[in-house]
Design a protein around this motif. Structure first.
Motif, PDB file in Angstrom:
ATOM      1  N   LYS C   3      21.626 -26.005  -2.536  1.00  0.00           N
ATOM      2  CA  LYS C   3      20.284 -25.547  -2.193  1.00  0.00           C
ATOM      3  C   LYS C   3      19.753 -24.520  -3.176  1.00  0.00           C
ATOM      4  O   LYS C   3      18.616 -24.067  -3.045  1.00  0.00           O
ATOM      5  CB  LYS C   3      20.264 -24.976  -0.783  1.00  0.00           C
ATOM      6  CG  LYS C   3      20.988 -23.653  -0.651  1.00  0.00           C
ATOM      7  CD  LYS C   3      20.855 -23.108   0.746  1.00  0.00           C
ATOM      8  CE  LYS C   3      21.765 -21.894   0.857  1.00  0.00           C
ATOM      9  NZ  LYS C   3      21.827 -21.381   2.203  1.00  0.00           N
ATOM     10  N   SER C   4      20.554 -24.162  -4.194  1.00  0.00           N
ATOM     11  CA  SER C   4      20.121 -23.082  -5.076  1.00  0.00           C
ATOM     12  C   SER C   4      18.885 -23.486  -5.884  1.00  0.00           C
ATOM     13  O   SER C   4      17.973 -22.688  -6.066  1.00  0.00           O
ATOM     14  CB  SER C   4      21.245 -22.649  -6.006  1.00  0.00           C
ATOM     15  OG  SER C   4      21.670 -23.737  -6.783  1.00  0.00           O
ATOM     16  N   ALA C   8      15.266 -21.798  -5.907  1.00  0.00           N
ATOM     17  CA  ALA C   8      14.685 -21.318  -7.165  1.00  0.00           C
ATOM     18  C   ALA C   8      13.301 -21.926  -7.376  1.00  0.00           C
ATOM     19  O   ALA C   8      12.350 -21.229  -7.761  1.00  0.00           O
ATOM     20  CB  ALA C   8      15.602 -21.664  -8.337  1.00  0.00           C
ATOM     21  N   PHE C   9      13.166 -23.232  -7.091  1.00  0.00           N
ATOM     22  CA  PHE C   9      11.879 -23.892  -7.274  1.00  0.00           C
ATOM     23  C   PHE C   9      10.843 -23.338  -6.294  1.00  0.00           C
ATOM     24  O   PHE C   9       9.707 -23.052  -6.681  1.00  0.00           O
ATOM     25  CB  PHE C   9      12.054 -25.407  -7.095  1.00  0.00           C
ATOM     26  CG  PHE C   9      10.814 -26.197  -7.348  1.00  0.00           C
ATOM     27  CD1 PHE C   9      10.346 -26.378  -8.636  1.00  0.00           C
ATOM     28  CD2 PHE C   9      10.102 -26.763  -6.305  1.00  0.00           C
ATOM     29  CE1 PHE C   9       9.195 -27.119  -8.883  1.00  0.00           C
ATOM     30  CE2 PHE C   9       8.953 -27.502  -6.538  1.00  0.00           C
ATOM     31  CZ  PHE C   9       8.497 -27.678  -7.825  1.00  0.00           C
ATOM     32  N   SER C  10      11.254 -23.167  -5.030  1.00  0.00           N
ATOM     33  CA  SER C  10      10.324 -22.625  -4.030  1.00  0.00           C
ATOM     34  C   SER C  10       9.927 -21.203  -4.387  1.00  0.00           C
ATOM     35  O   SER C  10       8.749 -20.828  -4.287  1.00  0.00           O
ATOM     36  CB  SER C  10      10.973 -22.644  -2.642  1.00  0.00           C
ATOM     37  OG  SER C  10      11.457 -23.927  -2.331  1.00  0.00           O
ATOM     38  N   ASP C  11      10.903 -20.383  -4.812  1.00  0.00           N
ATOM     39  CA  ASP C  11      10.592 -19.019  -5.243  1.00  0.00           C
ATOM     40  C   ASP C  11       9.583 -19.033  -6.380  1.00  0.00           C
ATOM     41  O   ASP C  11       8.644 -18.235  -6.397  1.00  0.00           O
ATOM     42  CB  ASP C  11      11.864 -18.309  -5.730  1.00  0.00           C
ATOM     43  CG  ASP C  11      12.665 -17.753  -4.576  1.00  0.00           C
ATOM     44  OD1 ASP C  11      12.139 -17.752  -3.451  1.00  0.00           O
ATOM     45  OD2 ASP C  11      13.806 -17.338  -4.794  1.00  0.00           O
ATOM     46  N   HIS C  65      18.629 -19.902   4.614  1.00  0.00           N
ATOM     47  CA  HIS C  65      19.978 -19.342   4.754  1.00  0.00           C
ATOM     48  C   HIS C  65      20.857 -20.182   5.660  1.00  0.00           C
ATOM     49  O   HIS C  65      22.081 -20.179   5.543  1.00  0.00           O
ATOM     50  CB  HIS C  65      19.891 -17.927   5.343  1.00  0.00           C
ATOM     51  CG  HIS C  65      20.227 -16.888   4.357  1.00  0.00           C
ATOM     52  ND1 HIS C  65      21.504 -16.466   4.126  1.00  0.00           N
ATOM     53  CD2 HIS C  65      19.448 -16.206   3.510  1.00  0.00           C
ATOM     54  CE1 HIS C  65      21.489 -15.553   3.184  1.00  0.00           C
ATOM     55  NE2 HIS C  65      20.251 -15.373   2.789  1.00  0.00           N
ATOM     56  N   THR C  66      20.212 -20.879   6.604  1.00  0.00           N
ATOM     57  CA  THR C  66      20.986 -21.633   7.591  1.00  0.00           C
ATOM     58  C   THR C  66      21.281 -23.048   7.102  1.00  0.00           C
ATOM     59  O   THR C  66      21.992 -23.789   7.778  1.00  0.00           O
ATOM     60  CB  THR C  66      20.203 -21.741   8.916  1.00  0.00           C
ATOM     61  OG1 THR C  66      19.069 -22.591   8.691  1.00  0.00           O
ATOM     62  CG2 THR C  66      19.718 -20.382   9.381  1.00  0.00           C
ATOM     63  N   VAL C  67      20.731 -23.417   5.927  1.00  0.00           N
ATOM     64  CA  VAL C  67      20.914 -24.782   5.439  1.00  0.00           C
ATOM     65  C   VAL C  67      22.178 -24.865   4.600  1.00  0.00           C
ATOM     66  O   VAL C  67      22.451 -23.966   3.801  1.00  0.00           O
ATOM     67  CB  VAL C  67      19.695 -25.206   4.587  1.00  0.00           C
ATOM     68  CG1 VAL C  67      19.936 -26.567   3.938  1.00  0.00           C
ATOM     69  CG2 VAL C  67      18.441 -25.236   5.418  1.00  0.00           C
ATOM     70  N   ARG C  68      22.953 -25.904   4.811  1.00  0.00           N
ATOM     71  CA  ARG C  68      24.104 -26.090   3.944  1.00  0.00           C
ATOM     72  C   ARG C  68      23.898 -27.234   2.973  1.00  0.00           C
ATOM     73  O   ARG C  68      24.066 -27.077   1.791  1.00  0.00           O
ATOM     74  CB  ARG C  68      25.366 -26.311   4.807  1.00  0.00           C
ATOM     75  CG  ARG C  68      26.138 -25.046   4.761  1.00  0.00           C
ATOM     76  CD  ARG C  68      27.333 -24.808   5.512  1.00  0.00           C
ATOM     77  NE  ARG C  68      27.189 -23.447   6.047  1.00  0.00           N
ATOM     78  CZ  ARG C  68      27.132 -23.171   7.331  1.00  0.00           C
ATOM     79  NH1 ARG C  68      27.248 -24.126   8.210  1.00  0.00           N
ATOM     80  NH2 ARG C  68      26.975 -21.925   7.730  1.00  0.00           N
ATOM     81  N   LYS C  69      23.482 -28.383   3.512  1.00  0.00           N
ATOM     82  CA  LYS C  69      23.304 -29.570   2.699  1.00  0.00           C
ATOM     83  C   LYS C  69      21.818 -29.913   2.637  1.00  0.00           C
ATOM     84  O   LYS C  69      21.163 -30.015   3.672  1.00  0.00           O
ATOM     85  CB  LYS C  69      24.074 -30.743   3.336  1.00  0.00           C
ATOM     86  CG  LYS C  69      24.654 -31.740   2.339  1.00  0.00           C
ATOM     87  CD  LYS C  69      25.311 -32.883   3.080  1.00  0.00           C
ATOM     88  CE  LYS C  69      24.970 -34.231   2.468  1.00  0.00           C
ATOM     89  NZ  LYS C  69      23.546 -34.580   2.488  1.00  0.00           N
ATOM     90  N   VAL C  70      21.304 -30.082   1.431  1.00  0.00           N
ATOM     91  CA  VAL C  70      19.888 -30.400   1.281  1.00  0.00           C
ATOM     92  C   VAL C  70      19.732 -31.918   1.215  1.00  0.00           C
ATOM     93  O   VAL C  70      20.222 -32.560   0.292  1.00  0.00           O
ATOM     94  CB  VAL C  70      19.309 -29.750   0.015  1.00  0.00           C
ATOM     95  CG1 VAL C  70      17.864 -30.160  -0.180  1.00  0.00           C
ATOM     96  CG2 VAL C  70      19.428 -28.244   0.087  1.00  0.00           C
ATOM     97  N   ASN C  78       9.891 -29.616   2.322  1.00  0.00           N
ATOM     98  CA  ASN C  78       9.664 -28.345   1.628  1.00  0.00           C
ATOM     99  C   ASN C  78       8.487 -28.473   0.652  1.00  0.00           C
ATOM    100  O   ASN C  78       7.624 -27.590   0.590  1.00  0.00           O
ATOM    101  CB  ASN C  78      10.940 -27.960   0.875  1.00  0.00           C
ATOM    102  CG  ASN C  78      10.869 -26.568   0.306  1.00  0.00           C
ATOM    103  OD1 ASN C  78      10.677 -25.604   1.029  1.00  0.00           O
ATOM    104  ND2 ASN C  78      11.003 -26.466  -1.017  1.00  0.00           N
ATOM    105  N   LEU C  79       8.441 -29.582  -0.095  1.00  0.00           N
ATOM    106  CA  LEU C  79       7.316 -29.790  -1.017  1.00  0.00           C
ATOM    107  C   LEU C  79       6.000 -29.883  -0.248  1.00  0.00           C
ATOM    108  O   LEU C  79       4.961 -29.414  -0.721  1.00  0.00           O
ATOM    109  CB  LEU C  79       7.532 -31.066  -1.842  1.00  0.00           C
ATOM    110  CG  LEU C  79       8.335 -30.874  -3.124  1.00  0.00           C
ATOM    111  CD1 LEU C  79       8.719 -32.213  -3.714  1.00  0.00           C
ATOM    112  CD2 LEU C  79       7.530 -30.076  -4.153  1.00  0.00           C
ATOM    113  N   HIS C  80       6.041 -30.492   0.940  1.00  0.00           N
ATOM    114  CA  HIS C  80       4.843 -30.609   1.769  1.00  0.00           C
ATOM    115  C   HIS C  80       4.338 -29.218   2.171  1.00  0.00           C
ATOM    116  O   HIS C  80       3.131 -28.940   2.126  1.00  0.00           O
ATOM    117  CB  HIS C  80       5.183 -31.463   2.999  1.00  0.00           C
ATOM    118  CG  HIS C  80       4.039 -31.630   3.948  1.00  0.00           C
ATOM    119  ND1 HIS C  80       4.096 -31.204   5.248  1.00  0.00           N
ATOM    120  CD2 HIS C  80       2.796 -32.146   3.776  1.00  0.00           C
ATOM    121  CE1 HIS C  80       2.939 -31.466   5.837  1.00  0.00           C
ATOM    122  NE2 HIS C  80       2.139 -32.033   4.979  1.00  0.00           N
TER     123      HIS C  80
END
Lengths: 191, 191, 191, 191
Positions: C3-4, C8-11, C65-70, C78-80
């Motif tokens: 998820k890093s 990073a992209f969302s940030d 923080h609660t996500v493990r597997k994207v 998320n893009l939406h």
């Protein structure tokens, strides 16, 4: 102090510089083919600057690989380099919008020259903090490219007033000799 | 909650602020030397603001080094600082485009003052969450620079209406005393 | 998939959105105080949107923080969300430049509503991929704030045509109830 | 050389491209509903380009997962891809502001085609540095989507002069077949 935030900040600034340059490619007025004609020199100057920023990012990337401890001097030498690179969009736009006229072409050369000097200063600062036997000092060796480039820019600046096209040819030539990736550091790291 | 995303987000915002400031350096109309003249004050104000954002990034970097746990209060104090820093481009452009006229110069001082207060608040919030014996509290000590700067800005704001040049001289002086990197935190971390 | 890069992209996108909003604060023409007057509503709408993006960044941060597997679904949800948030600058500028006129105020509410729905969809997608007993599902619980906010926006949209100020008051109120950081996830992570 | 800075730089550039596209959605003049009408085609072209950049980010993300060592060739193939993607904002704005007129629609197709070719070149460069039995080579297999897309763009470019709407329909269709996330690499990584 680690170098990861220095890399992240530099990556951010370089990514933004390379992308806002495209904002000088203004959306043409009108949908006919003639509306694209005035964009052509702007597009060519954009391609040249895109390649230059790509080269800087690439070499910056390699150079920072050799850094272990980031000192205050390195931080400011790096910001100084980013400052001159941040003038690429405006000088690119000025040269492109005036169809590579003499003064804007010379001005573009000044920005290239100052960025080259700033890169050299950053290199010196890193070597000074690491000692003359450092990895970077050995990697760059005689640094022929690094010494040739500012000479070419310094030559191109007055030349722009005689023939802007010759000056631009010099800028393209310097970009081409740098496009060959700087394998010296890669090779030394492998050893 | 870790601090890496806080650092990444702050780096992103600071990188964008420092780069979009250059958008105020509009591409000049015309290819002759006189087209560059109105850009000179805009360029000077850009240099000043570039140095200021560089100083903030540098000190922010050091300060966050001492943070271990990011609380909600720290997140919002950090966003509050970024808010005032985000006003640098518009106030820089306003001051530069009006050749350092009194009101824009005073307004620039207000933004500097608010950013300094926001920085101080962030510092307080971090120390409050860490205790008075914390690394940051010991590192900043009496914090002479941190107390002197807002005083200088508060002095420069009314001064701008009498002499904008004296006010700008004060802004430059404060930048110079901060350019000396904040070695206090580095020294303590080494101990 | 980790998820890093998603973070990073969302940030990056959120950092750019929050910063280009300030470009709507156009450099005023003229150096006198009256030149600042038309900027006041633009400034107020900028403050409101800055706080909203800050809230989204903050809660997005906690949620991931609660996500493990994207999964692919999470990527697109998320893009939406980022899509609707990317409409903040234009809707903020429209509302501010028209002194909070009815239609722009209602339009701003539509963007707020769509972003809230997109956030809720992202939350649902994460919970669906983690199971109903997941950390996030337990953390949000009844999700009173998350359900109340879209209701307020839906109410404010028609209200804007009767009284834009009441609609804006609702937007401010919703921002205030979110400013209290979402400690539910923090608390659960500590347990 | 590690790939983390390559990912960070690409994420930065893609995040900026996706966000500055929204700057083409100019704040409307006037607060009445008719002021929104000319924005509708710009908005539609923005949605299309947002989805395309999302698809590229998504697939780029997957592709780089299979890379271990970043060579100079990969660096430049990646910059070449970013170059064509950086032309999305101007071509999107041109198409939208001219209500999907023939030439801008064809031009948009050219940018899509060049980006698809650049993506394919990057894929080839990675496979060449890893060997034909590499993870990526097995993951893409026959690469039907990757071969079909440039064909569709090449078809849509002349078609735009007959019927811009059919050309745009093709662009939408290609986007839809890519929206299905590329699970091939995910599946292979799981095996």
């Amino acid at each position: 102090m680690g170098k990861s935030r220095l890399e992240a900040f530099s990556d951010g600034v370089l990514a933004i510089i390379i992308t806002i340059m495209v904002l000088e490619l203004k959306v043409p007025h009108g949908a006919e083919a003639t509306a694209l004609v005035p964009l052509l020199p702007v597009f060519l100057s954009y391609v040249l600057s895109f390649v230059y920023i790509g080269i800087y990012w690439n070499n910056h990337h390699h150079m920072l690989h050799t850094v272990r401890k980031v000192s205050g001097g390195i931080l400011w030498a790096n910001l100084h380099l980013l400052f001159w690179l941040s003038l690429f969009p405006v000088s690119t736009g000025w040269m492109g919008e005036n169809q590579f006229a003499p003064l804007p072409t010379a001005f573009y050369g000044v920005v290239l020259l100052m960025a080259a000097i700033a890169y050299w200063l950053l290199q010196r600062t890193i070597i000074a903090s690491q000692g003359v036997d450092s990895l970077l000092a050995r990697a760059i060796g005689k640094d022929v490219k690094g010494k040739l480039s500012p000479l070419c820019y310094a030559l191109a600046i007055p030349l722009a007033f005689l023939s802007p096209w010759l000056a631009n040819l010099l800028y393209v030539l310097v970009a081409l000799i740098w496009l060959v990736p700087d394998r010296r550091i890669e090779r030394l790291l492998t050893d």
